[in-house]
Scaffold this motif. Structure first.
Motif, short mmCIF file in Angstrom:
data_model
loop_
_atom_site.label_atom_id
_atom_site.label_comp_id
_atom_site.label_asym_id
_atom_site.label_seq_id
_atom_site.Cartn_x
_atom_site.Cartn_y
_atom_site.Cartn_z
N ASP A 291 0.91 7.78 -8.25
CA ASP A 291 1.20 6.86 -7.15
C ASP A 291 -0.09 6.29 -6.53
O ASP A 291 -1.06 7.02 -6.29
CB ASP A 291 2.00 7.58 -6.06
CG ASP A 291 2.42 6.65 -4.95
OD1 ASP A 291 3.31 5.82 -5.19
OD2 ASP A 291 1.85 6.75 -3.84
N GLU A 292 -0.08 4.97 -6.24
CA GLU A 292 -1.27 4.29 -5.71
C GLU A 292 -1.03 3.70 -4.32
O GLU A 292 -1.78 2.82 -3.89
CB GLU A 292 -1.73 3.21 -6.68
CG GLU A 292 -2.26 3.77 -8.00
CD GLU A 292 -2.87 2.72 -8.89
OE1 GLU A 292 -2.56 1.52 -8.70
OE2 GLU A 292 -3.66 3.08 -9.78
N ASP A 293 -0.03 4.18 -3.61
CA ASP A 293 0.17 3.74 -2.23
C ASP A 293 -1.08 4.08 -1.41
O ASP A 293 -1.61 5.18 -1.50
CB ASP A 293 1.40 4.44 -1.64
CG ASP A 293 1.74 3.94 -0.26
OD1 ASP A 293 2.15 2.78 -0.14
OD2 ASP A 293 1.58 4.73 0.69
N ASN A 294 -1.58 3.13 -0.61
CA ASN A 294 -2.80 3.29 0.19
C ASN A 294 -4.06 3.33 -0.68
O ASN A 294 -5.07 3.93 -0.32
CB ASN A 294 -2.74 4.54 1.07
CG ASN A 294 -3.78 4.53 2.17
OD1 ASN A 294 -4.08 3.49 2.75
ND2 ASN A 294 -4.35 5.68 2.46
N TYR A 295 -4.00 2.68 -1.85
CA TYR A 295 -5.15 2.58 -2.76
C TYR A 295 -6.37 2.01 -2.03
O TYR A 295 -6.23 1.12 -1.21
CB TYR A 295 -4.75 1.66 -3.92
CG TYR A 295 -5.80 1.46 -4.97
CD1 TYR A 295 -5.87 2.29 -6.08
CD2 TYR A 295 -6.73 0.41 -4.87
CE1 TYR A 295 -6.81 2.11 -7.06
CE2 TYR A 295 -7.69 0.22 -5.85
CZ TYR A 295 -7.72 1.07 -6.94
OH TYR A 295 -8.67 0.87 -7.91
N PRO A 296 -7.59 2.52 -2.25
CA PRO A 296 -7.99 3.52 -3.24
C PRO A 296 -7.87 4.97 -2.76
O PRO A 296 -8.13 5.89 -3.50
CB PRO A 296 -9.45 3.18 -3.49
CG PRO A 296 -9.94 2.68 -2.16
CD PRO A 296 -8.78 1.93 -1.57
N CYS A 297 -7.47 5.16 -1.48
CA CYS A 297 -7.36 6.52 -0.93
C CYS A 297 -5.95 7.06 -1.14
O CYS A 297 -5.35 7.66 -0.24
CB CYS A 297 -7.73 6.52 0.55
SG CYS A 297 -9.42 5.97 0.88
N SER A 298 -5.43 6.87 -2.32
CA SER A 298 -4.06 7.22 -2.66
C SER A 298 -3.99 8.60 -3.30
O SER A 298 -5.02 9.25 -3.55
CB SER A 298 -3.50 6.16 -3.63
OG SER A 298 -4.48 5.78 -4.59
N ILE A 299 -2.77 9.04 -3.59
CA ILE A 299 -2.61 10.27 -4.36
C ILE A 299 -3.38 10.15 -5.66
O ILE A 299 -4.13 11.05 -6.05
CB ILE A 299 -1.11 10.54 -4.61
CG1 ILE A 299 -0.39 10.88 -3.31
CG2 ILE A 299 -0.93 11.64 -5.65
CD1 ILE A 299 1.11 10.94 -3.43
N ASN A 300 -3.19 9.04 -6.34
CA ASN A 300 -3.95 8.69 -7.54
C ASN A 300 -5.19 7.93 -7.08
O ASN A 300 -5.21 6.71 -6.98
CB ASN A 300 -3.08 7.84 -8.47
CG ASN A 300 -3.79 7.42 -9.73
OD1 ASN A 300 -4.83 7.96 -10.08
ND2 ASN A 300 -3.23 6.43 -10.40
N ARG A 301 -6.24 8.68 -6.79
CA ARG A 301 -7.40 8.15 -6.07
C ARG A 301 -8.35 7.38 -7.01
O ARG A 301 -8.45 7.68 -8.19
CB ARG A 301 -8.15 9.32 -5.43
CG ARG A 301 -9.04 8.96 -4.26
CD ARG A 301 -9.63 10.20 -3.63
NE ARG A 301 -10.25 9.88 -2.37
CZ ARG A 301 -9.64 9.92 -1.20
NH1 ARG A 301 -8.37 10.30 -1.16
NH2 ARG A 301 -10.24 9.60 -0.08
N ALA A 302 -9.04 6.40 -6.45
CA ALA A 302 -10.08 5.67 -7.18
C ALA A 302 -11.37 5.72 -6.40
O ALA A 302 -11.37 5.70 -5.17
CB ALA A 302 -9.66 4.21 -7.41
N GLN A 303 -12.48 5.80 -7.11
CA GLN A 303 -13.80 5.88 -6.48
C GLN A 303 -14.34 4.48 -6.25
O GLN A 303 -15.10 3.95 -7.05
CB GLN A 303 -14.76 6.72 -7.34
CG GLN A 303 -16.07 7.07 -6.63
CD GLN A 303 -16.88 8.11 -7.40
OE1 GLN A 303 -16.32 8.98 -8.03
NE2 GLN A 303 -18.19 7.99 -7.33
N LYS A 304 -13.93 3.89 -5.15
CA LYS A 304 -14.40 2.56 -4.79
C LYS A 304 -14.12 2.34 -3.31
O LYS A 304 -13.30 3.04 -2.71
CB LYS A 304 -13.73 1.48 -5.63
CG LYS A 304 -12.22 1.44 -5.54
CD LYS A 304 -11.64 0.26 -6.30
CE LYS A 304 -12.02 0.26 -7.77
NZ LYS A 304 -11.41 -0.88 -8.49
#
Length: 349
Positions: A291-304
């Motif tokens: 899940d990417e809800d609230n991307y990039p600080c999501s459950i499935n996180r991204a470093q950006k």
């Protein structure tokens, strides 16, 4: 990801020697990574970190001599000092509450099976230094875990059907008379049941803060610890449990430093579980972690952007069958899949 299989007696250095020799390059790279990170986050040189780590040596020597031997073997194989391997294994205590690990975890007990899963969120630079470590030692369950090179405890499961997921908690303070959390994670993975794991935690307490989500075929329990407290948390009425990077219970006398997106992630994973259709399997549970809800600080996180870590790997375990599925990289775009099936291996000296 490097795969290392270690076999030996707990009171020999052979297990550590195999780890240190085969992962020498990754261990030295891990030391370089934490040298920079300690300096940036804590204004602590690597030499000072190694000196500080020695405060925990006496407790490990007294309580866990087999793990002291193992770390000495790692140091010998990797051609480093023992205090450097010790510093890696007490890195959470040395961060003094400044660690930025993310991670979202959940467990789910159904009529058919007992599941536990998580994303491990950390800086992408450390992905190349991950090791899939299998340890077979006489008198103990076989262990398969995902860990950073040189560290003897992290996330995984054993042949007795006990699994461990973890969440970092930012909470200042440590106690060198208690067990460092990476060491405790290894001790938990050497246990044969949920009850024996809880007894091991209660026996010495933990030197710093974290959450451990421990499961076996009978179900799961969350254990929040600080350097002063131990609190157990039970699953909900549906047999589920959810955690991220803040304390769900009160821990008197301690101060928690908030991770801003932690509240939203734990609520989001609960919401996704409520909406899930179909059978509960280790694959369907792991799908929630994409899940990417609230991307990039999501459950499935991204470093950006505002997020300085990513979901480096994802793991989902079925403790009833003692097997796990690991996705290396962000779970929405995995680079490789591993299947873990620890089986007891007889040791012949």
């Amino acid at each position: 990801m490097l795969e290392v299989h270690c076999v030996g007696s707990p009171f020999e250095i052979q297990i550590g020697l195999e780890h240190g020799t085969k992962a020498k390059s990754q261990i030295q790279s891990t030391i370089a990574f934490y040298t920079g990170l300690f300096q940036r986050k804590c204004n602590l040189t690597w030499q000072a970190a190694c000196t500080e780590a020695e405060r925990f040596a006496a407790h490990i020597h007294e309580q866990y001599p087999h793990l002291e031997n193992e770390m000495q073997g790692i140091a010998k194989g990797a051609e480093t000092g023992y205090n450097e391997i010790l510093a890696l294994n007490v890195r959470s205590e040395l961060f003094f509450g400044a660690a930025l690990d993310g991670c979202t975890s959940l467990s789910w007990k159904t009529d058919e099976a007992s599941f536990v899963a998580q994303n491990w969120d950390w800086m992408e630079e450390q992905k190349e230094n991950l090791v899939l470590l299998q340890i077979d030692q006489v008198g103990k369950p076989s262990i398969q875990m995902l860990t950073e090179a040189g560290m003897i405890g992290k996330i995984g499961l054993n042949s007795a059907g006990l699994g461990l997921c973890v969440n970092a908690i930012r909470c200042p303070g440590n106690d060198a008379t208690r067990t460092p959390i990476h060491i405790m994670w290894r001790i938990v993975l050497e246990c044969t049941s949920l009850d024996s794991a809880l007894e091991a935690i209660d026996a010495t307490g933990c030197a710093s803060a974290c959450h451990m989500l421990i499961a076996d075929p009978s179900g799961s329990i969350g254990v929040e610890v600080t350097h002063q407290t131990i609190v157990r948390l039970e699953p909900d009425s549906k047999g589920r449990f959810f955690h991220s990077n803040h304390m769900l219970e009160t821990h008197p006398g301690t101060e928690m430093l908030w991770v801003e997106d932690s509240l939203s992630r734990v609520e989001r994973i609960r919401q996704l579980a409520d909406q899930m259709q179909g059978d509960v399997t280790k694959e369907s549970i792991q799908a929630l972690l994409r899940d990417e809800d609230n991307y990039p600080c999501s459950i499935n996180r991204a470093q950006k952007g505002e997020s300085d870590a990513a979901s480096v790997f994802s793991i989902s375990m079925n403790l009833t069958t003692a097997e796990a599925r690991v996705l290396l990289g962000r779970p929405s775009d995995p680079e490789r899949m591993f299947l873990l099936r620890p089986r007891q291996v007889s040791y012949r000296g």
